[in-house]
Write a protein that holds these residues in place. Structure first.
Motif, PDB file in Angstrom:
ATOM      1  N   PHE A 116       0.849  -1.193   0.000  1.00 15.08           N
ATOM      2  CA  PHE A 116       0.000   0.000   0.000  1.00 15.08           C
ATOM      3  C   PHE A 116       0.889   1.250   0.000  1.00 15.08           C
ATOM      4  CE2 PHE A 116      -2.021   3.303   2.598  1.00 15.08           C
ATOM      5  CZ  PHE A 116      -3.271   3.431   2.002  1.00 15.08           C
ATOM      6  N   GLY A 117       0.466   2.286  -0.738  1.00 11.65           N
ATOM      7  CA  GLY A 117       1.180   3.566  -0.701  1.00 11.65           C
ATOM      8  C   GLY A 117       1.746   3.985  -2.049  1.00 11.65           C
ATOM      9  N   GLN A 118       2.638   4.961  -2.022  1.00 14.31           N
ATOM     10  CA  GLN A 118       3.230   5.499  -3.248  1.00 14.31           C
ATOM     11  C   GLN A 118       4.123   4.453  -3.920  1.00 14.31           C
ATOM     12  OE1 GLN A 118       2.649   8.420  -4.670  1.00 14.31           O
ATOM     13  NE2 GLN A 118       1.366   9.265  -3.022  1.00 14.31           N
ATOM     14  N   ARG A 119       4.052   4.422  -5.255  1.00  8.34           N
ATOM     15  CA  ARG A 119       4.874   3.486  -6.033  1.00  8.34           C
ATOM     16  C   ARG A 119       4.943   3.967  -7.479  1.00  8.34           C
ATOM     17  NH1 ARG A 119       1.130  -1.677  -7.948  1.00  8.34           N
ATOM     18  NH2 ARG A 119      -0.483  -0.396  -8.919  1.00  8.34           N
ATOM     19  N   ILE A 120       5.823   3.344  -8.232  1.00  5.17           N
ATOM     20  CA  ILE A 120       5.857   3.555  -9.685  1.00  5.17           C
ATOM     21  C   ILE A 120       4.878   2.569 -10.313  1.00  5.17           C
ATOM     22  CG2 ILE A 120       7.276   3.505 -11.768  1.00  5.17           C
ATOM     23  CD1 ILE A 120       7.964   5.769  -9.870  1.00  5.17           C
ATOM     24  N   HIS A 121       3.892   3.069 -11.031  1.00  6.56           N
ATOM     25  CA  HIS A 121       2.875   2.210 -11.614  1.00  6.56           C
ATOM     26  C   HIS A 121       3.520   1.200 -12.544  1.00  6.56           C
ATOM     27  CE1 HIS A 121      -0.722   0.870 -13.727  1.00  6.56           C
ATOM     28  NE2 HIS A 121      -1.438   1.439 -12.763  1.00  6.56           N
ATOM     29  N   PRO A 122       3.209  -0.118 -12.400  1.00  6.68           N
ATOM     30  CA  PRO A 122       3.883  -1.156 -13.200  1.00  6.68           C
ATOM     31  C   PRO A 122       3.539  -1.090 -14.692  1.00  6.68           C
ATOM     32  CG  PRO A 122       2.077  -2.100 -11.936  1.00  6.68           C
ATOM     33  CD  PRO A 122       2.239  -0.708 -11.449  1.00  6.68           C
ATOM     34  N   VAL A 123       2.446  -0.449 -15.065  1.00  7.14           N
ATOM     35  CA  VAL A 123       2.053  -0.367 -16.469  1.00  7.14           C
ATOM     36  C   VAL A 123       2.366   1.020 -17.038  1.00  7.14           C
ATOM     37  CG1 VAL A 123       0.135  -0.505 -18.101  1.00  7.14           C
ATOM     38  CG2 VAL A 123       0.266  -2.133 -16.189  1.00  7.14           C
ATOM     39  N   TYR A 124       1.921   2.078 -16.311  1.00 10.45           N
ATOM     40  CA  TYR A 124       2.083   3.452 -16.823  1.00 10.45           C
ATOM     41  C   TYR A 124       3.431   4.063 -16.469  1.00 10.45           C
ATOM     42  CZ  TYR A 124      -2.944   2.811 -17.310  1.00 10.45           C
ATOM     43  OH  TYR A 124      -4.185   2.318 -17.641  1.00 10.45           O
ATOM     44  N   LYS A 125       4.177   3.450 -15.550  1.00 10.15           N
ATOM     45  CA  LYS A 125       5.528   3.855 -15.181  1.00 10.15           C
ATOM     46  C   LYS A 125       5.601   5.275 -14.596  1.00 10.15           C
ATOM     47  CE  LYS A 125       6.970  -0.054 -16.849  1.00 10.15           C
ATOM     48  NZ  LYS A 125       7.312  -1.159 -15.923  1.00 10.15           N
ATOM     49  N   ASN A 126       4.532   5.733 -14.001  1.00  8.67           N
ATOM     50  CA  ASN A 126       4.544   7.051 -13.357  1.00  8.67           C
ATOM     51  C   ASN A 126       4.320   6.867 -11.853  1.00  8.67           C
ATOM     52  OD1 ASN A 126       1.873   6.176 -13.801  1.00  8.67           O
ATOM     53  ND2 ASN A 126       1.091   8.246 -13.537  1.00  8.67           N
ATOM     54  N   LEU A 127       4.668   7.931 -11.081  1.00  8.83           N
ATOM     55  CA  LEU A 127       4.462   7.865  -9.633  1.00  8.83           C
ATOM     56  C   LEU A 127       2.972   7.825  -9.361  1.00  8.83           C
ATOM     57  CD1 LEU A 127       5.891   7.921  -6.864  1.00  8.83           C
ATOM     58  CD2 LEU A 127       5.618  10.409  -6.873  1.00  8.83           C
ATOM     59  N   ASP A 128       2.582   6.883  -8.573  1.00  7.14           N
ATOM     60  CA  ASP A 128       1.143   6.665  -8.389  1.00  7.14           C
ATOM     61  C   ASP A 128       0.891   6.169  -6.957  1.00  7.14           C
ATOM     62  OD1 ASP A 128      -1.600   6.391  -9.444  1.00  7.14           O
ATOM     63  OD2 ASP A 128      -1.277   4.249  -9.132  1.00  7.14           O
ATOM     64  N   PHE A 129      -0.308   6.452  -6.454  1.00  9.60           N
ATOM     65  CA  PHE A 129      -0.683   5.972  -5.130  1.00  9.60           C
ATOM     66  C   PHE A 129      -1.421   4.648  -5.267  1.00  9.60           C
ATOM     67  CE2 PHE A 129      -3.695   5.578  -1.588  1.00  9.60           C
ATOM     68  CZ  PHE A 129      -2.842   5.679  -0.509  1.00  9.60           C
ATOM     69  N   HIS A 130      -0.897   3.615  -4.603  1.00  9.19           N
ATOM     70  CA  HIS A 130      -1.500   2.285  -4.654  1.00  9.19           C
ATOM     71  C   HIS A 130      -2.466   2.162  -3.472  1.00  9.19           C
ATOM     72  CE1 HIS A 130      -0.991  -2.356  -4.834  1.00  9.19           C
ATOM     73  NE2 HIS A 130      -1.868  -1.957  -5.750  1.00  9.19           N
TER      74      HIS A 130
END
Length: 317
Positions: free
Chosen positions: A199-213
């Protein structure tokens, strides 16, 4: 003249003799006893007086012992009633003690704890003046306790019992609430597998941008059972952008759980489910790089870290 004649008649009558003959069946002749009428009247009067006094004294003696027996019976009845009252208070004290233990186990506070009790007034207590007075009478002269005093004592006992009944109702309500809260709070892993994205901030595995999970991902084979983590009602079954095939379960106390990327649904909208019940199978639907479950927990419409609602050392319970 008439009075003089009457007196002469009475005097003459009283001076007359009455002869009593006692005939014996022996060679001796009969025995004669001569008494004046006045003497006989005196003897009869004396006999009447002695009999009356004897009857009076006997009745007084009988009344005394009758009252004595009644007093003893009444005293024994009072002692029995007082013993039963004492046992009732003793039983009530044990019940109150159990009540306190239960409240401590449940971390409950009584109204007395909340409103009255403080550090300044703790470790104090004792009987009231009325209770002390009642005890003195019980141990000395129980038969002198009036009905009014008994009614007052019983009223206190009745009030204590009513308070205890209300207290147990509070305890039962608390237990039922805790049971309901336990059944409706997410607290198990939704499936077996390995945790691949927290859970939390990560690099999206598909869009490769910083994203909140907004949840965590658990990877395993397609077809792995997905179970509901608490009792609830199915509120959504269908396709949702990003989630693919998703199931949303609404629980009581403001909880909601979300299960995404499923391959097969095992439930329908409006269905009631119990913790551990299979609601679908793991898949790779929606925005995904491989078979896994995306799991979310919401409380009062605020997304939570799901790791707080599972045992980190166990993947399934």
């Amino acid at each position: 003249m008439v009075k003089g004649n009457l007196w002469n008649v009475i005097k003459k009558t009283c001076s007359q003799k009455v002869t009593f003959l006692c005939i014996s069946h022996t060679p001796k002749g009969p025995l004669k006893f001569n008494f004046s009428v006045l003497f006989i009247i005196f003897i009869l009067f004396l006999w009447t007086m002695v009999t009356s006094v004897s009857v009076y004294l006997s009745s007084k003696h009988i009344d005394y012992w009758s009252a004595k027996i009644k007093s003893l019976l009444l005293r024994s009845k009072y002692e029995y009633v007082n013993q039963q009252l004492s046992k009732s208070w003793e039983l009530l004290a044990e019940v109150q003690q159990n009540d306190e233990h239960l409240r401590k186990l449940l971390n409950m506070k009584t109204k007395k704890d909340i409103i009255i009790r403080s550090e300044e007034t703790s470790n104090q207590g004792g009987p009231s003046f009325q209770e002390s007075y009642f005890l003195q009478k019980v141990t000395s002269k129980p038969e002198e306790i009036s009905v009014i005093e008994y009614n007052a004592h019983l009223s206190v006992l009745k009030q204590q019992l009513e308070n205890q009944i209300n207290s147990y109702k509070e305890i039962i309500d608390t237990i039922n609430y805790q049971k309901e809260l336990y059944r409706n709070t997410p607290m198990i892993w939704p499936c077996y597998g390995r945790l691949t994205s927290p859970f939390g901030q990560r690099i999206h595995p598909v869009y490769k941008n910083l994203d909140f999970h907004s949840g965590f991902d658990i990877a395993n084979d397609i077809g792995t059972d997905i179970v509901v983590t608490a009792d609830g009602i199915i509120k959504f079954v269908g396709w949702q952008a990003g989630y693919g095939r998703a199931v949303v379960v609404e629980h009581k106390f403001g909880y909601k759980t979300v299960y995404g990327h499923l391959s097969v649904f095992k439930v329908k909208i409006g269905q009631k489910v119990r913790r551990g019940e299979v609601i679908g199978l793991m898949g790779d639907s929606g925005t995904s790089t491989g078979p896994h479950l995306h799991y979310e927990v919401w409380k009062d419409d605020i997304v939570q870290n799901p790791i707080r609602y599972v045992d980190p050392e166990k993947f399934f319970k």
